[in-house]
Motif scaffolding. Structure first.
Motif: not given
Length: 578
Positions: A330-342, A386-389, A400-411
């Motif tokens: 999915k697209e990343l929208v309304n980004v706040k910028g909370d980042i977590s490493f779990e 974080i940017p999935r390099f 923002d609680g969303c796994d980066v692997r579930d986000i479109r790379l370009k987004s």
């Protein structure tokens, strides 16, 4: 092999109209070559025995027909050479675009193991030979088969015994060609690999020419190149040995065809079963017949060159990107910028040990997080996740609680700005390099970004201002100037998440202060990760994370970490109280 051939043939699909026209004119040209000896046979066997007046009456029509055939053949050859080559160039264009787009999809892990010069060979030398094969291959086969089959049919209709004498050599010729084909293929593949190695070596030398000259190591580089060049020469000699054997063998077989026809013809003339005119026609057709055989010799070399190039092309195209979008990404929208490493762990493919082990970290939106630690502790690796390099080996990185692997790379990457120590600027102008951060930006936006990065004043002092050409990798600019352009690029992009990867460690004190001011301004109200070598640049960080090979050793503010008297305090003492 059949799979690769099917894939190769599929590139003709958009150009089938031109392809079939090319085949048609190749057929016409072959037909003209077959007709002319028949005209000569008619002249030598029938026309010369007529009355002079009748000869003159018919010769006008024969001349008209011959000139018409020449004109038709001329246009056919023009179409084949012109439109056929254009078709080949378009196929080359498509393939080059395809492999370049594929290169863009491949992840850092692929490029970690590759040499730029070798990749360049895949999209230059290899592709040229592939398209030469795809243009000339089909028409050469059509021309050759029509001439060989046509000559055989005509010769059989004239005198079967002479035709069999001519074609008796063919089975042995094809067996010889089949045997040599495999050896030539392996030899030509070795050539490809050696020239790719040389290209890589040249690219490496020219990119580092300033280092070479600063150490006065030109002789060492020449010796390295000599060794690579000799390896290529050995591969070439090997391929030319087989090519020479192949060419000599087929040349001998074609000469044997002529010898067979002459000997059989003389015997049949002596027995009175063949006319002189038939033997002359046969010898003319032998030249029509042996010329396509020689074409097939050239085609075999061309095929080996082109097909081995296509195999190498397919090797790259078959590599699946290890980092790609999921089908439901999915697209990343309304980004706040909370980042977590779990519970994040990571290891490079070739390593058995993890670079990161069970990292747990929460960075709230707008936080200014600094990462410090010894070299190899995993600071850059952590931020690269974080940017999935690279993808985590275990655990998850979330925005923002969303796994980066579930986000479109370009987004995902559109919302992250990165300023690195090793700034890469492209060939072009200052304006072009800043606008790279936002390709549709207006001139006013570019200038505003440059001002925010403290770059406007030095840009205006350049010979052509924003239109100044900065040379290969910005060689005409100082380190501080290049860094400010890279910061301006990120200002223009305006992302909510920032990563500064030792962005000031290679700068002098004066440049560092200017760049640091720009970075602090850029980081305002953004989630920021700063990988720092110089601890003086992160004193004001809201939170400092100390990484060691065991993981996160300490975290806190600058003052808190100094009071702990742990790893950070030792690093600080090493830098400021040597």
């Amino acid at each position: 092999m059949s799979k690769n051939l099917k894939k190769m043939i599929s590139y003709y699909k958009p150009y089938l109209g031109v392809f079939w026209a090319d085949m048609f004119f190749a057929t016409v040209s072959a037909a003209v070559a077959l007709v002319i000896p028949l005209v000569i046979r008619y002249v030598t066997s029938t026309l010369i025995y007529m009355e002079p007046q009748a000869i003159l009456g018919q010769i006008r029509w024969i001349a008209l027909m011959l000139f018409a055939l020449v004109a038709v053949d001329c246009y056919s050859r023009f179409f084949i050479a012109n439109q056929g080559h254009v078709m080949g160039a378009k196929i080359e264009y498509d393939m080059r675009a395809e492999i370049f787009a594929h290169f863009q999809k491949l992840s850092f892990s692929f490029y970690d193991d590759q040499k730029v010069g070798q990749l360049m060979s895949r999209i230059t030398t290899d592709l040229f030979d592939i398209t030469e094969l795809m243009h000339h291959g089909p028409e050469n086969i059509i021309l050759s088969l029509i001439k060989i089959i046509g000559a055989f049919v005509i010769l059989m209709s004239i005198k079967p015994a002479l035709a069999l004498a001519a074609f008796a050599v063919l089975p042995f010729m094809f067996l010889f060609a089949y045997y040599m084909n495999g050896k030539m293929r392996r030899a030509f593949r070795s050539n490809r690999e050696r020239i790719a190695d040389i290209n890589a070596q040249i690219e490496d030398n020219l990119s580092g020419i300033r280092v070479v000259k600063s150490f006065a190591n030109e002789d060492i580089e020449k010796e390295k190149f000599r060794q690579g060049n000799e390896g290529f020469l050995r591969a070439k000699k090997n391929s030319y040995y087989y090519m020479g054997s192949f060419s000599a063998g087929l040349g001998t077989f074609t000469t044997l065809i002529q010898v067979n026809v002459i000997l059989a013809g003389v015997i049949l003339i002596a027995k009175g079963s063949v006319d002189i005119s038939d033997l002359v026609t046969f010898l003319l057709y032998i030249s029509v017949f042996t010329e396509p055989v020689r074409t097939l010799i050239d085609f075999t070399e061309q095929f080996q060159n082109g097909y081995t190039g296509f195999e190498r092309f397919q090797e790259i195209m078959a590599i699946e990107p290890d980092i790609a979008d999921k089908e439901d990404a999915k697209e990343l929208v309304n980004v706040k910028g909370d980042i977590s490493f779990e519970d994040v762990s990571f290891q490079y493919e070739e390593n058995t040990e993890c670079v990161l082990n069970h990292i747990n970290l929460n960075v709230p939106a707008g936080a200014y997080m600094a990462l410090v630690g010894s070299s190899g502790a995993g600071k850059s690796t952590l931020c690269s996740l974080i940017p999935r390099f690279y993808d985590v080996t275990a655990g998850a990185v979330k925005i923002d609680g969303c796994d980066v692997r579930d986000i479109r790379l370009k987004s995902l990457r559109d919302h992250i700005g990165i300023v690195q120590q090793d700034v890469y600027l492209f060939v072009g102008t200052v304006f072009d390099n800043i606008r790279y951060g936002k390709p549709d930006a207006t001139r006013e936006e570019v200038i505003e970004a440059a001002k925010n990065a403290n770059a406007h004043d030095f840009i205006m002092s350049l010979p052509n201002g924003y239109e100044t050409d900065i040379g290969q990798r910005g060689i005409k600019l100082s380190g501080g100037q290049k860094q400010r352009l890279s910061i301006a690029r990120v200002f223009l992009k305006n992302p909510p998440i920032l990563i500064f990867d030792e962005a000031t460690s290679a700068l002098d004190n004066e440049s560092e202060k200017v760049v640091q001011d720009s970075l602090e301004k850029l980081a305002k109200n953004r989630t920021t990760f700063v990988i720092a070598h110089r601890l003086s640049t992160i004193k004001n960080a809201q939170r400092i994370l100390v990484l060691t090979e065991e993981g996160i050793a300490e975290e806190g503010t600058h003052e808190e970490l100094l009071e702990k008297g742990g790893v950070y305090e030792k690093l600080y003492q090493m830098q400021f109280h040597k």
